[in-house]
Enzyme design. Structure first.
Site, PDB file in Angstrom:
ATOM      1  N   LYS A  69       8.627  31.283 -24.448  1.00  0.00           N
ATOM      2  CA  LYS A  69       8.782  32.498 -25.297  1.00  0.00           C
ATOM      3  C   LYS A  69       8.567  32.157 -26.908  1.00  0.00           C
ATOM      4  CE  LYS A  69      12.301  35.056 -23.919  1.00  0.00           C
ATOM      5  NZ  LYS A  69      13.620  35.513 -23.474  1.00  0.00           N
ATOM      6  N   ASP A  81       7.187  43.237 -35.228  1.00  0.00           N
ATOM      7  CA  ASP A  81       8.084  43.003 -36.408  1.00  0.00           C
ATOM      8  C   ASP A  81       9.210  42.390 -35.825  1.00  0.00           C
ATOM      9  OD1 ASP A  81       6.548  43.757 -38.354  1.00  0.00           O
ATOM     10  OD2 ASP A  81       7.372  45.491 -38.652  1.00  0.00           O
ATOM     11  N   ASP A 106      14.140  42.114 -25.952  1.00  0.00           N
ATOM     12  CA  ASP A 106      15.767  41.556 -25.654  1.00  0.00           C
ATOM     13  C   ASP A 106      16.828  42.414 -26.420  1.00  0.00           C
ATOM     14  OD1 ASP A 106      14.974  39.836 -23.638  1.00  0.00           O
ATOM     15  OD2 ASP A 106      14.947  37.964 -24.880  1.00  0.00           O
ATOM     16  N   GLY A 134      22.669  30.578 -29.913  1.00  0.00           N
ATOM     17  CA  GLY A 134      21.066  30.049 -29.111  1.00  0.00           C
ATOM     18  C   GLY A 134      20.262  31.193 -29.364  1.00  0.00           C
ATOM     19  N   ARG A 159      28.763  24.511 -35.514  1.00  0.00           N
ATOM     20  CA  ARG A 159      28.951  25.626 -36.756  1.00  0.00           C
ATOM     21  C   ARG A 159      27.522  25.493 -37.390  1.00  0.00           C
ATOM     22  NH1 ARG A 159      32.929  27.662 -40.360  1.00  0.00           N
ATOM     23  NH2 ARG A 159      31.773  27.947 -42.219  1.00  0.00           N
ATOM     24  N   GLY A 244      26.637  41.799 -18.205  1.00  0.00           N
ATOM     25  CA  GLY A 244      25.363  41.602 -18.709  1.00  0.00           C
ATOM     26  C   GLY A 244      24.053  42.123 -17.833  1.00  0.00           C
TER      27      GLY A 244
HETATM   28  P1  ATR Z   1      20.347  30.860 -24.863  1.00  0.00           P
HETATM   29  O1  ATR Z   1      18.703  31.033 -25.371  1.00  0.00           O
HETATM   30  O2  ATR Z   1      20.504  31.531 -23.684  1.00  0.00           O
HETATM   31  O3  ATR Z   1      21.314  31.607 -25.928  1.00  0.00           O
HETATM   32  P2  ATR Z   1      20.839  28.122 -25.765  1.00  0.00           P
HETATM   33  O4  ATR Z   1      19.873  28.276 -26.782  1.00  0.00           O
HETATM   34  O5  ATR Z   1      21.070  27.043 -24.939  1.00  0.00           O
HETATM   35  O6  ATR Z   1      20.643  29.492 -24.526  1.00  0.00           O
HETATM   36  O7  ATR Z   1      22.358  28.450 -26.493  1.00  0.00           O
HETATM   37  C1  ATR Z   1      23.668  28.219 -25.609  1.00  0.00           C
HETATM   38  C2  ATR Z   1      24.882  28.705 -26.372  1.00  0.00           C
HETATM   39  O8  ATR Z   1      25.933  28.188 -25.520  1.00  0.00           O
HETATM   40  C3  ATR Z   1      25.037  27.790 -27.677  1.00  0.00           C
HETATM   41  O9  ATR Z   1      25.544  28.637 -28.323  1.00  0.00           O
HETATM   42  C4  ATR Z   1      25.819  26.897 -27.152  1.00  0.00           C
HETATM   43  O10 ATR Z   1      26.689  26.391 -28.230  1.00  0.00           O
HETATM   44  P3  ATR Z   1      25.924  25.114 -29.130  1.00  0.00           P
HETATM   45  O11 ATR Z   1      25.290  25.655 -30.184  1.00  0.00           O
HETATM   46  O12 ATR Z   1      27.074  24.300 -29.742  1.00  0.00           O
HETATM   47  O13 ATR Z   1      25.374  24.060 -28.068  1.00  0.00           O
HETATM   48  C5  ATR Z   1      26.814  27.475 -26.223  1.00  0.00           C
HETATM   49  N1  ATR Z   1      27.428  26.589 -25.395  1.00  0.00           N
HETATM   50  C6  ATR Z   1      26.953  25.916 -24.181  1.00  0.00           C
HETATM   51  N2  ATR Z   1      27.921  25.193 -23.686  1.00  0.00           N
HETATM   52  C7  ATR Z   1      29.135  25.528 -24.628  1.00  0.00           C
HETATM   53  C8  ATR Z   1      30.312  24.950 -24.359  1.00  0.00           C
HETATM   54  N3  ATR Z   1      30.797  24.018 -23.356  1.00  0.00           N
HETATM   55  N4  ATR Z   1      31.210  25.496 -25.348  1.00  0.00           N
HETATM   56  C9  ATR Z   1      30.983  26.260 -26.305  1.00  0.00           C
HETATM   57  N5  ATR Z   1      29.768  26.607 -26.433  1.00  0.00           N
HETATM   58  C10 ATR Z   1      28.809  26.392 -25.353  1.00  0.00           C
END
Ligand code: ATR
Length: 276
Positions: A69, A81, A106, A134, A159, A244
């Site tokens: 992606k 954009d 998306d 993410g 954070r 979703g």
């Molecule tokens: P996507 O592309 O689908 O958004 P990703 O980039 O892997 O997937 O993001 C996953 C999200 O789920 C992130 O915000 C992640 O938090 P972190 O940035 O702290 O990793 C969140 N996430 C995954 N497991 C988690 C958990 N056990 N508790 C809290 N947040 C979680």
């Protein structure tokens, strides 16, 4: 050239889990359109060669998924954009001259799903609490800001990733510490989960939800299960909820329309076809 049956594909690695072939196949059959949509497993090393060859083979476009992606930006001749702002593409259009245009639908899919699932939803009603930071989150933030949400309260376990997004998107995005998220819920007109929490095989969402207000709209990007714990608690608290699955369905609309020449509908028949 003119009588060629239009071909489209989804490219990724792995690709067997993709729901896109079933989705586009349903629409092609339903509208009786000539065309085929197939999954193609492509490694990162082969992506450029494959993409350059596809227009010559009769492909009119493609979806790209993990891990392509972002990489596709280096290959595309033109980037919309909204794809630039989101920082990733999911939909490619192959123009008649063989040039590749990269788009990201998306955010469009996210908003259309909200509008269909919660008719009359007012983006201006108040702040949106967005959980996660993410890849999927960037599309959600972009589309919420564009829709006119006055403020986004953004909270993520890590954070610093939320702070990075705040820097990118500016002062309408405000970071809330993950341990404070229960308090922010009270102020939210909309709550969006973009994390993987609550997905089959992943940990449950454990944030305190007792502050949820009845007039808050709650949506989850997770669609396995269709009703996540977050959505169930919200429904039981009297909130409107939107699952979703519709985001996946709606994000496919612009690509299908461009490739096959008809704007497809997202309705119960499609949802049923995707769930069986
Ligand atoms: P996507 O592309 O689908 O958004 P990703 O980039 O892997 O997937 O993001 C996953 C999200 O789920 C992130 O915000 C992640 O938090 P972190 O940035 O702290 O990793 C969140 N996430 C995954 N497991 C988690 C958990 N056990 N508790 C809290 N947040 C979680």
């Amino acid at each position: 050239m003119t009588d060629r049956i239009p071909l489209a594909a989804v490219l990724g690695q792995p690709i067997h889990h993709s729901k896109s072939p079933r989705l586009h196949g349903h629409w092609l059959r339903r509208y009786g359109l000539p065309g085929h949509y197939i999954p193609i497993e492509v490694s990162s090393g082969d992506l450029e060669d494959v993409l350059r060859m596809m227009p010559r083979m009769g492909f009119v476009g493609a979806n790209v998924t993990i891990p392509h992606k972002v990489a596709v930006f280096e290959i595309a001749d033109q980037i919309t954009d909204r794809a630039t702002i989101i920082g990733a593409a999911n939909t490619l259009i192959f123009r008649a001259d063989g040039k590749i245009m990269a788009d990201n639908t998306d955010g469009y899919g996210f908003i259309e799903n909200l509008r269909q699932g919660a008719p009359g939803w007012d983006a201006g009603a108040g702040p949106a609490l967005v959980l996660g930071a993410g890849g999927a989150c960037r599309a959600v933030i972009t589309s919420l800001l564009e829709a006119g949400v006055p403020q986004i309260l953004l909270s993520n376990r890590t954070r610093i990733k939320a702070e990075q997004l705040q820097e990118d998107f500016g002062k309408r995005v405000q970071v809330v510490d993950w341990v404070q998220v229960g308090n922010a819920i009270e102020d939210a007109a909309l709550v969006v989960n973009t994390t993987s929490l609550g997905m089959v095989g992943q940990p449950e969402m454990r944030i305190p939800l007792d502050g949820l207000q009845k007039n808050t709209l709650v949506t989850d990007l997770v669609y396995t299960p269709l009703e996540t714990n977050l959505l169930r608690v919200a429904r039981e608290a009297g909130c409107r909820t939107v699952d979703g699955l519709g985001m996946l369905l709606h994000q496919a609309v612009p690509g299908f329309e461009r490739w096959f020449g008809r704007r497809p509908e997202v309705d119960d028949a499609l949802r049923d076809a995707m769930l069986t």
